[in-house]
Structure formats: structure tokens, C-alpha cells
Design a protein around this motif. Structure first.
Motif, PDB file in Angstrom:
ATOM      1  N   ASP A  55       3.550   3.517 -17.094  1.00 45.26           N
ATOM      2  CA  ASP A  55       2.432   2.625 -16.908  1.00 45.26           C
ATOM      3  C   ASP A  55       2.822   1.871 -16.110  1.00 45.26           C
ATOM      4  O   ASP A  55       1.880   0.753 -15.994  1.00 45.26           O
ATOM      5  CB  ASP A  55       1.283   2.821 -17.973  1.00 45.26           C
ATOM      6  CG  ASP A  55       0.068   3.057 -16.137  1.00 45.26           C
ATOM      7  OD1 ASP A  55      -0.055   3.179 -15.004  1.00 45.26           O
ATOM      8  OD2 ASP A  55      -1.205   2.499 -16.412  1.00 45.26           O
ATOM      9  N   ARG A  56       4.369   0.430 -16.280  1.00 43.03           N
ATOM     10  CA  ARG A  56       4.543  -0.559 -16.264  1.00 43.03           C
ATOM     11  C   ARG A  56       4.196  -0.651 -14.593  1.00 43.03           C
ATOM     12  O   ARG A  56       4.591  -1.876 -14.159  1.00 43.03           O
ATOM     13  CB  ARG A  56       5.179  -1.164 -16.962  1.00 43.03           C
ATOM     14  CG  ARG A  56       5.505  -0.958 -18.470  1.00 43.03           C
ATOM     15  CD  ARG A  56       6.543  -1.323 -19.501  1.00 43.03           C
ATOM     16  NE  ARG A  56       7.181  -1.315 -19.031  1.00 43.03           N
ATOM     17  CZ  ARG A  56       8.598  -1.144 -18.541  1.00 43.03           C
ATOM     18  NH1 ARG A  56       8.854  -2.367 -18.091  1.00 43.03           N
ATOM     19  NH2 ARG A  56      10.280  -0.319 -18.693  1.00 43.03           N
ATOM     20  N   THR A  57       4.383   0.333 -13.726  1.00 37.46           N
ATOM     21  CA  THR A  57       4.336  -0.350 -12.370  1.00 37.46           C
ATOM     22  C   THR A  57       3.659   1.117 -11.609  1.00 37.46           C
ATOM     23  O   THR A  57       3.598   2.315 -11.987  1.00 37.46           O
ATOM     24  CB  THR A  57       5.966   0.114 -11.963  1.00 37.46           C
ATOM     25  OG1 THR A  57       5.757  -0.580 -10.007  1.00 37.46           O
ATOM     26  CG2 THR A  57       6.694   1.200 -11.631  1.00 37.46           C
ATOM     27  N   ASP A  58       2.981   1.116  -9.686  1.00 38.70           N
ATOM     28  CA  ASP A  58       2.561   2.250  -9.563  1.00 38.70           C
ATOM     29  C   ASP A  58       3.931   2.583  -9.187  1.00 38.70           C
ATOM     30  O   ASP A  58       3.486   4.230  -9.011  1.00 38.70           O
ATOM     31  CB  ASP A  58       0.939   1.385  -8.939  1.00 38.70           C
ATOM     32  CG  ASP A  58       0.767   0.689  -9.694  1.00 38.70           C
ATOM     33  OD1 ASP A  58       0.008   0.966 -10.540  1.00 38.70           O
ATOM     34  OD2 ASP A  58       0.099  -0.936  -9.544  1.00 38.70           O
ATOM     35  N   LEU A  59       4.835   2.372  -8.300  1.00 37.31           N
ATOM     36  CA  LEU A  59       5.763   2.702  -7.365  1.00 37.31           C
ATOM     37  C   LEU A  59       6.740   2.626  -8.031  1.00 37.31           C
ATOM     38  O   LEU A  59       7.267   2.148  -8.686  1.00 37.31           O
ATOM     39  CB  LEU A  59       5.007   2.831  -5.693  1.00 37.31           C
ATOM     40  CG  LEU A  59       3.903   3.274  -5.393  1.00 37.31           C
ATOM     41  CD1 LEU A  59       3.626   2.488  -4.275  1.00 37.31           C
ATOM     42  CD2 LEU A  59       3.855   4.482  -5.614  1.00 37.31           C
ATOM     43  N   VAL A  60       7.941   2.780  -7.943  1.00 36.14           N
ATOM     44  CA  VAL A  60       9.221   3.317  -8.003  1.00 36.14           C
ATOM     45  C   VAL A  60       9.728   2.987  -6.166  1.00 36.14           C
ATOM     46  O   VAL A  60       9.966   4.484  -5.780  1.00 36.14           O
ATOM     47  CB  VAL A  60       9.449   4.037  -8.355  1.00 36.14           C
ATOM     48  CG1 VAL A  60      11.301   3.874  -8.583  1.00 36.14           C
ATOM     49  CG2 VAL A  60       9.396   3.264 -10.086  1.00 36.14           C
ATOM     50  N   VAL A  61      10.983   2.693  -5.720  1.00 38.73           N
ATOM     51  CA  VAL A  61      11.760   3.172  -5.321  1.00 38.73           C
ATOM     52  C   VAL A  61      13.056   3.499  -5.874  1.00 38.73           C
ATOM     53  O   VAL A  61      13.876   2.352  -6.538  1.00 38.73           O
ATOM     54  CB  VAL A  61      12.764   1.930  -4.057  1.00 38.73           C
ATOM     55  CG1 VAL A  61      13.121   2.538  -3.475  1.00 38.73           C
ATOM     56  CG2 VAL A  61      11.328   1.052  -3.262  1.00 38.73           C
ATOM     57  N   LEU A  62      13.835   4.377  -4.996  1.00 37.09           N
ATOM     58  CA  LEU A  62      15.212   5.295  -5.984  1.00 37.09           C
ATOM     59  C   LEU A  62      15.828   6.127  -4.871  1.00 37.09           C
ATOM     60  O   LEU A  62      15.433   5.615  -3.623  1.00 37.09           O
ATOM     61  CB  LEU A  62      14.869   6.163  -7.116  1.00 37.09           C
ATOM     62  CG  LEU A  62      13.705   6.613  -8.362  1.00 37.09           C
ATOM     63  CD1 LEU A  62      13.184   7.677  -8.403  1.00 37.09           C
ATOM     64  CD2 LEU A  62      14.031   5.670  -9.180  1.00 37.09           C
ATOM     65  N   SER A  63      16.926   6.453  -4.509  1.00 34.63           N
ATOM     66  CA  SER A  63      17.618   7.789  -4.185  1.00 34.63           C
ATOM     67  C   SER A  63      17.168   8.863  -3.982  1.00 34.63           C
ATOM     68  O   SER A  63      16.029   8.724  -4.989  1.00 34.63           O
ATOM     69  CB  SER A  63      19.046   7.402  -4.374  1.00 34.63           C
ATOM     70  OG  SER A  63      18.912   8.374  -5.148  1.00 34.63           O
ATOM     71  N   ALA A  64      17.005   9.422  -2.705  1.00 30.38           N
ATOM     72  CA  ALA A  64      16.458  10.718  -2.464  1.00 30.38           C
ATOM     73  C   ALA A  64      17.250  11.424  -4.004  1.00 30.38           C
ATOM     74  O   ALA A  64      16.121  12.407  -4.714  1.00 30.38           O
ATOM     75  CB  ALA A  64      16.562  10.600  -1.532  1.00 30.38           C
ATOM     76  N   LEU A  65      18.215  11.240  -3.625  1.00 32.20           N
ATOM     77  CA  LEU A  65      19.540  12.135  -4.982  1.00 32.20           C
ATOM     78  C   LEU A  65      18.458  11.805  -6.347  1.00 32.20           C
ATOM     79  O   LEU A  65      18.670  12.551  -7.471  1.00 32.20           O
ATOM     80  CB  LEU A  65      21.042  11.752  -4.699  1.00 32.20           C
ATOM     81  CG  LEU A  65      21.709  12.442  -5.751  1.00 32.20           C
ATOM     82  CD1 LEU A  65      21.664  13.778  -5.548  1.00 32.20           C
ATOM     83  CD2 LEU A  65      22.814  11.742  -6.087  1.00 32.20           C
ATOM     84  N   ALA A  66      18.098  10.737  -6.754  1.00 30.29           N
ATOM     85  CA  ALA A  66      17.825   9.836  -8.504  1.00 30.29           C
ATOM     86  C   ALA A  66      16.956  10.659  -8.218  1.00 30.29           C
ATOM     87  O   ALA A  66      16.123  10.995  -9.272  1.00 30.29           O
ATOM     88  CB  ALA A  66      17.645   8.681  -8.645  1.00 30.29           C
ATOM     89  N   ALA A  67      15.623  10.515  -7.482  1.00 33.66           N
ATOM     90  CA  ALA A  67      14.772  11.150  -7.239  1.00 33.66           C
ATOM     91  C   ALA A  67      14.389  12.852  -7.220  1.00 33.66           C
ATOM     92  O   ALA A  67      13.809  13.881  -8.483  1.00 33.66           O
ATOM     93  CB  ALA A  67      13.633  10.925  -6.082  1.00 33.66           C
TER      94      ALA A  67
END
Length: 304
Positions: free
Chosen positions: A138-150
Motif C-alpha cells: 500500500d505504498r502506491t495506488d497504481l503501478v506501470v508494468l509490461s503486460a508480460l510482467a503483469a
């Protein structure tokens, strides 16, 4: 806007909580019943009713009862709801901005959240594993990833997919100059903080014995190639020539291995509560990718 006096009273906290919860609802949606909200918000029925009255008095929403069918939203003002929720800043964790594509996404997100009047803060973290860890803590609301990592994170959900070639243009296999990528003696660099690149290394080189896997941070690849500590790896093709000066050969990554890894996605932890409409509108605004493309092409100056 002058805040209703009720927001300064004992029900103010519940009013703000309710405003944030309803920020994900849209015109015509059915709202949860009061009994369910009392359990969710840990308060009495009268407090929930007073909080709804405060939101209606402020003009943030209008409700219409349809008897046994429930209560539905007749009008809703999302910017005002967000303000009554405390004008909370949304935090988004991104990869380190070492590439123009990452700088482009950061610039596009900065612009659209500003234009949609949603306070937003970017935090930059190396490695998808670290960013998802920040999400779980809960240190961030959203995260940017690659679709593969997700795809390797079952407890997160994709909020928005920016499309092909928004995370990277492509990946490639890098080997020391003159070495054969199929050489069974290659020492291969891996950065275990990046789940997607670790998966790509395994897809390209197979399951390697521990003595052939060398843990190397991707910002240390150039030094590792120069020193002879490694012979090969998989990396972002956009940045190879800009960051690696060691003598290397670059081979295209097979299409099947890297197809999902070109897409940038925004994820959050799985939850029932919908994403706030203002946040979703800022993420899906076409200006994000248009501005990002301008940064990549050199037409737009990165600003984030």
C-alpha cells in the motif's frame, strides 16, 4: 466551494470515505444499501445516512429510490466527489526513466492527470517485483508494468492497457561479440527484480544451471560485459546502443517470446471497488500515448 458544516462534524470522516467509494460509480449505477455500508465503513446507520445527505447537500450527487430495486444515482459530479474525498493524491510507480518511452509515459500521465484535476505523484522504482511489492504494501495506488510482467501477478488487475510498443519497441538477445547465442557455455545475466525479463531469458536460453546464471542489475550490464563477467542476456532493444559500449552482437528476440512485453499496462490490487472515474478517464485519455509518442520522436520535451 464552501464545505457543508456537516463535513466538519463527527460524520465528516465517513462522508469523505463515502465520497471516495462513490467516485468509481457512474450515472445510473445502483449504490450499496445502507446496511452493507455500515459494516464496510464501521459506523452506524444514522452516520451513513448523514454522510449521504452531506454529499447531496454539496451537490456531489443526487439519488433516486426505486423501491425494492434499490437506490440509483440520478446525478453525479466526479471532480466534486474527489474534492470531498480529500482531493487525495494518486501515486503511480513507474520504471526508472532511463528510456524515452518511460519518459514519454511519465510525461503523458503527468499531463492528463493535471488536465483531469486529479492530483498525481509519480515514483520511480527499478524492477517489476519491487513495484508490485510497493503495491501490496500500500505504498502506491497504481503501478506501470509490461503486460508480460503483469501476467505473472495473479493478485493484481489491469486497469488500462496502453497498447503495443508503449513499454518497449522490442527486446533483443545480446551476446559478446563473435559468440554464438546457442553456445552452451554462455554465462547469462539475469536481473531477478524484473519478472518479465527473467521470463524472457528462460524462454530464450532455457532452464540454465546456477553456474551459468549471473545476477546483474541492468544498469550494470555494460560493466559486466566489459569485465567478462557475462556473455549474454536479453534486454530492451531501444536502449542497447545508448547504454552498452562493450563489443557485442545484437540478435532479434523471437516474436513469440516478446509479444506481450512491448505493452505498457497500469495495474492495481484486485478489489471490488471500481476505479475512480476521474482516475480512469485520466489513464484512458488518448493524450497519454500521443504525448508519449512525441517524447519518443523528440517532438515533445519530457516534463514530469
Amino acid at each position: 466551494m464552501a464545505l457543508p458544516k456537516i463535513l466538519m462534524s463527527r460524520v465528516g470522516y465517513v462522508t469523505a470515505q463515502l465520497a471516495e467509494m462513490l467516485s468509481g460509480y457512474e450515472l445510473g449505477d445502483r449504490i450499496p444499501n445502507v446496511e452493507g455500508l455500515t459494516a464496510q465503513l464501521h459506523c452506524g446507520k444514522g452516520t451513513v445516512q448523514a454522510a449521504f445527505a452531506a454529499l447531496e447537500q454539496a451537490g456531489a450527487l443526487a439519488l433516486r429510490s426505486r423501491g425494492h430495486l434499490g437506490t440509483f444515482i440520478d446525478a453525479i459530479d466526479h471532480p466534486l466527489l474527489w474534492e470531498l474525498a480529500g482531493h487525495r493524491t494518486v501515486t503511480i510507480a513507474m520504471p526508472l526513466p532511463y528510456s524515452r518511452r518511460y519518459e514519454g509515459l511519465a510525461t503523458g500521465l503527468h499531463a492528463t492527470f493535471r488536465d483531469h484535476s486529479i492530483p498525481m505523484s509519480l515514483m520511480f522504482m527499478r524492477g517489476s517485483v519491487e513495484r508490485v511489492g510497493a503495491l501490496r504494501e500500500d505504498r502506491t495506488d497504481l503501478v506501470v508494468l509490461s503486460a508480460l510482467a503483469a501476467s505473472y501477478e495473479p493478485d493484481v488487475e489491469v486497469v488500462h492497457d496502453f497498447g503495443p510498443e508503449t513499454y518497449v519497441h522490442s527486446h533483443c538477445v545480446i551476446v559478446s561479440e563473435g559468440r554464438d547465442p546457442q553456445d552452451p557455455t554462455l554465462r547469462v545475466a539475469v536481473d531477478r527484480s524484473s519478472a518479465d525479463l527473467l521470463a524472457l531469458v528462460e524462454q530464450v536460453f532455457g532452464e540454465l544451471p546456477p553456474e551459468r546464471l549471473v545476477e546483474v542489475s541492468y544498469n550494470q550490464l555494460d560493466h559486466a560485459f566489459h569485465s567478462g563477467a557475462i556473455d549474454a542476456t536479453v534486454w530492451n532493444a531501444d536502449e542497447v546502443r545508448a547504454h552498452i559500449t562493450a563489443p557485442i552482437d545484437v540478435h532479434p528476440l523471437p516474436q513469440a517470446a516478446g509479444i506481450d512485453n512491448t505493452r505498457a499496462v497500469v495495474v492495481r490490487m484486485r478489489k471490488e471497488q471500481p476505479v475512480a472515474v476521474g482516475v480512469r478517464e485520466a489513464l484512458t485519455d488518448p493524450a497519454v500515448t500521443a504525448i508519449a509518442a512525441g517524447v519518443v520522436d523528440g517532438r515533445t520535451t519530457p516534463t514530469y
